[in-house]
Design a protein around this motif. Structure first.
Motif, short mmCIF file in Angstrom:
data_model
loop_
_atom_site.label_atom_id
_atom_site.label_comp_id
_atom_site.label_asym_id
_atom_site.label_seq_id
_atom_site.Cartn_x
_atom_site.Cartn_y
_atom_site.Cartn_z
N VAL A 227 36.30 42.98 41.40
CA VAL A 227 35.49 42.57 40.26
C VAL A 227 36.21 42.83 38.93
CG1 VAL A 227 33.30 42.81 41.46
CG2 VAL A 227 34.25 44.78 40.27
N VAL A 228 37.06 43.86 38.90
CA VAL A 228 37.79 44.15 37.65
C VAL A 228 38.72 43.01 37.30
CG1 VAL A 228 39.52 45.67 36.60
CG2 VAL A 228 37.59 46.65 37.85
N LEU A 229 39.48 42.53 38.27
CA LEU A 229 40.40 41.42 38.01
C LEU A 229 39.63 40.15 37.66
CD1 LEU A 229 43.16 40.11 37.90
CD2 LEU A 229 43.10 39.88 40.41
N GLY A 230 38.53 39.89 38.38
CA GLY A 230 37.75 38.70 38.08
C GLY A 230 37.24 38.68 36.66
N LYS A 231 36.76 39.82 36.17
CA LYS A 231 36.25 39.90 34.80
C LYS A 231 37.40 39.86 33.79
CE LYS A 231 32.69 42.26 32.15
NZ LYS A 231 31.81 41.08 32.20
N LEU A 232 38.49 40.53 34.12
CA LEU A 232 39.63 40.60 33.22
C LEU A 232 40.19 39.22 32.90
CD1 LEU A 232 41.98 42.05 31.81
CD2 LEU A 232 42.99 42.42 34.06
N LEU A 233 40.30 38.36 33.90
CA LEU A 233 40.87 37.03 33.68
C LEU A 233 40.10 36.26 32.62
CD1 LEU A 233 41.61 36.05 37.38
CD2 LEU A 233 43.31 36.28 35.55
N LYS A 234 38.80 36.50 32.51
CA LYS A 234 37.96 35.77 31.55
C LYS A 234 38.13 36.29 30.12
CE LYS A 234 34.59 35.39 35.28
NZ LYS A 234 33.26 35.80 35.77
N ALA A 241 48.80 36.40 30.15
CA ALA A 241 49.10 36.50 31.58
C ALA A 241 48.62 37.83 32.12
CB ALA A 241 50.61 36.36 31.81
N VAL A 242 48.30 37.82 33.41
CA VAL A 242 47.90 39.03 34.13
C VAL A 242 48.83 39.22 35.31
CG1 VAL A 242 46.08 40.19 35.44
CG2 VAL A 242 45.48 38.76 33.46
N ALA A 243 49.45 40.38 35.42
CA ALA A 243 50.27 40.73 36.58
C ALA A 243 49.38 41.46 37.57
CB ALA A 243 51.45 41.60 36.16
N SER A 244 49.19 40.89 38.75
CA SER A 244 48.31 41.46 39.77
C SER A 244 49.15 42.13 40.84
CB SER A 244 47.45 40.35 40.37
OG SER A 244 46.71 40.83 41.49
N LEU A 245 48.84 43.43 41.13
CA LEU A 245 49.71 44.15 42.06
C LEU A 245 48.97 45.13 42.96
CD1 LEU A 245 49.80 47.02 40.41
CD2 LEU A 245 51.51 45.79 39.06
N GLY A 246 47.63 45.10 42.96
CA GLY A 246 46.92 46.05 43.81
C GLY A 246 45.54 45.56 44.17
N ASN A 247 44.92 46.23 45.15
CA ASN A 247 43.59 45.82 45.59
C ASN A 247 42.69 47.00 45.90
OD1 ASN A 247 44.85 46.72 47.89
ND2 ASN A 247 44.35 44.95 49.14
N ALA A 248 42.86 48.09 45.14
CA ALA A 248 42.02 49.28 45.37
C ALA A 248 40.54 48.96 45.19
CB ALA A 248 42.43 50.40 44.41
N GLY A 249 40.22 47.94 44.39
CA GLY A 249 38.83 47.56 44.15
C GLY A 249 38.37 46.39 45.00
N GLY A 250 39.21 45.94 45.93
CA GLY A 250 38.83 44.83 46.80
C GLY A 250 39.83 43.70 46.75
N ILE A 251 39.83 42.87 47.81
CA ILE A 251 40.81 41.78 47.90
C ILE A 251 40.24 40.44 47.41
CG2 ILE A 251 42.02 42.86 49.81
CD1 ILE A 251 40.60 40.90 51.69
N GLU A 252 38.95 40.38 47.12
CA GLU A 252 38.35 39.14 46.67
C GLU A 252 38.08 39.19 45.17
OE1 GLU A 252 34.86 38.38 48.95
OE2 GLU A 252 35.95 38.16 50.85
N ILE A 253 38.25 38.05 44.51
CA ILE A 253 37.93 37.97 43.08
C ILE A 253 36.97 36.82 42.85
CG2 ILE A 253 40.08 39.02 42.30
CD1 ILE A 253 41.13 36.24 41.65
N ASN A 254 36.05 37.02 41.91
CA ASN A 254 35.08 36.00 41.55
C ASN A 254 35.39 35.55 40.13
OD1 ASN A 254 32.88 34.32 41.33
ND2 ASN A 254 31.44 35.98 40.84
N THR A 255 35.92 34.36 40.01
CA THR A 255 36.28 33.85 38.69
C THR A 255 36.03 32.34 38.65
OG1 THR A 255 37.99 33.84 36.97
CG2 THR A 255 38.71 33.44 39.23
#
Length: 329
Positions: A227-234, A241-255
């Protein structure tokens, strides 16, 4: 000559146990280079391997440790000579292949990188996989056009190894760094590493979720995912740009596609495991001249092999900040 190793076994009842044993060279897997391991790192993946999580380890008995540094003991490859300082990260070492939780390791020559002359083996493991990954992410952001004068760059999971090193590296390069973490007790350490502002994770996620949110960040390094990455992209500014390198908060993103088609945002994947030799060499050379080891010293913890089963529980519960170094001897 024997050496200590933390050997992980799967019992008949399916439970996973690890204990220190004395081994000899005959127990080591095949490889072109033998290394006397002086330091190993302890990472989230190591915690999974020691507890049987994620299906990372396929065969037992097993010796974990996804990164290590030491000196060459013997080599059939002309690129490496006895006494030479080397570092290893990635290549599924510590997962599919025996790793650095031992006084000695035997690996393929292509998996190693010679240490820069300015760096010792302990410093190499302060950095380890986390430092290499952070450097690769910083390089990708810069190549994507995110410059120090463009505005704030957000680092998520900032109290962890990759996150804290990203904060340090970005700050050293002149970026305005905002550090996002769910552990506010580490705020002072992050400010000491160069963070200009602190963002509490709960507050970040509490803001109303919209298809596209106010453009706030010039770029970001995300080690959380979910959810952090999903919100961050918005919230990334146009052209960011966003460099994505981990999944401690989950492997799925909602964007949505809106950040990409209305703001031209780029999502950059960072794979530190299978990076080619030249890219690794460039990153390690840059780390040797750029990373502020004295400033990071307060984020380093040292343990022995026998301490690792307990440390595995801590790292999987999110109770470890910075870097844990392992003394295998």
């Amino acid at each position: 000559m024997t050496f200590p190793a933390l050997v992980t076994e799967r019992r008949d009842d399916g439970s996973i146990v690890s204990q220190v044993e004395m081994l000899d060279d005959a127990r080591l897997p095949p490889g072109e280079v033998s290394v006397d391991v002086e330091w190993a790192g302890f990472n989230y993946k190591d915690g999974l391997c020691l507890t049987g999580g994620g299906g990372l380890v396929r065969t037992y008995p097993h010796v974990g440790g996804i990164d290590f540094a030491g000196t060459v003991r013997d080599s059939t490859d002309p690129r490496y000579v006895p006494g030479q300082a080397v570092v290893l990260t990635g290549w599924r070492v510590g997962e599919l292949h025996w790793g650095g939780f031992a006084g000695r390791a035997r690996v393929q020559a292509d998996w190693l990188v010679p240490l820069p002359l300015e760096m010792n083996t302990r410093q190499a493991m302060i950095l380890g996989t986390a430092g290499l990954t952070a450097m690769l992410a910083v390089n990708r952001l810069a190549h994507a056009g995110v410059a120090p004068d463009d505005g704030e760059v957000l680092v998520t999971g900032a109290a962890g190894g990759v996150g804290s090193m990203s904060v340090s590296l970005l700050s050293r390069l002149g970026y305005q760094v905002a550090a996002l973490s769910g552990r506010p007790q580490h705020g002072e350490k992050l400010v000491a590493l160069g963070a200009k502002s602190l963002v509490e994770r709960a507050e970040f996620l509490a803001q109303p979720d919209k298809p596209l949110e106010s453009a706030r960040w010039a770029g970001a390094i995300d080690s959380v995912g979910g959810v952090v990455l999903g919100k961050l992209l918005k919230q990334i500014r146009p052209g960011g740009a966003v460099a994505s390198l981990g999944n401690a908060g989950g492997i799925e993103i909602n964007t949505t596609v809106l950040p990409f088609i209305l703001r031209g945002v780029s999502l950059l994947g960072i794979d530190s495991v299978m990076q080619p030799y030249e890219a690794r060499l460039e990153a390690w050379d840059r780390l040797a001249s750029l990373f502020d080891f004295p400033a990071y010293d307060g984020m380093v913890e040292e343990v022995g092999l026998a301490d690792l089963p307990e440390a595995a529980g801590r790292i999987l519960r999110g109770e470890i900040s910075g870097r844990v170094l392992v003394r295998p001897r």
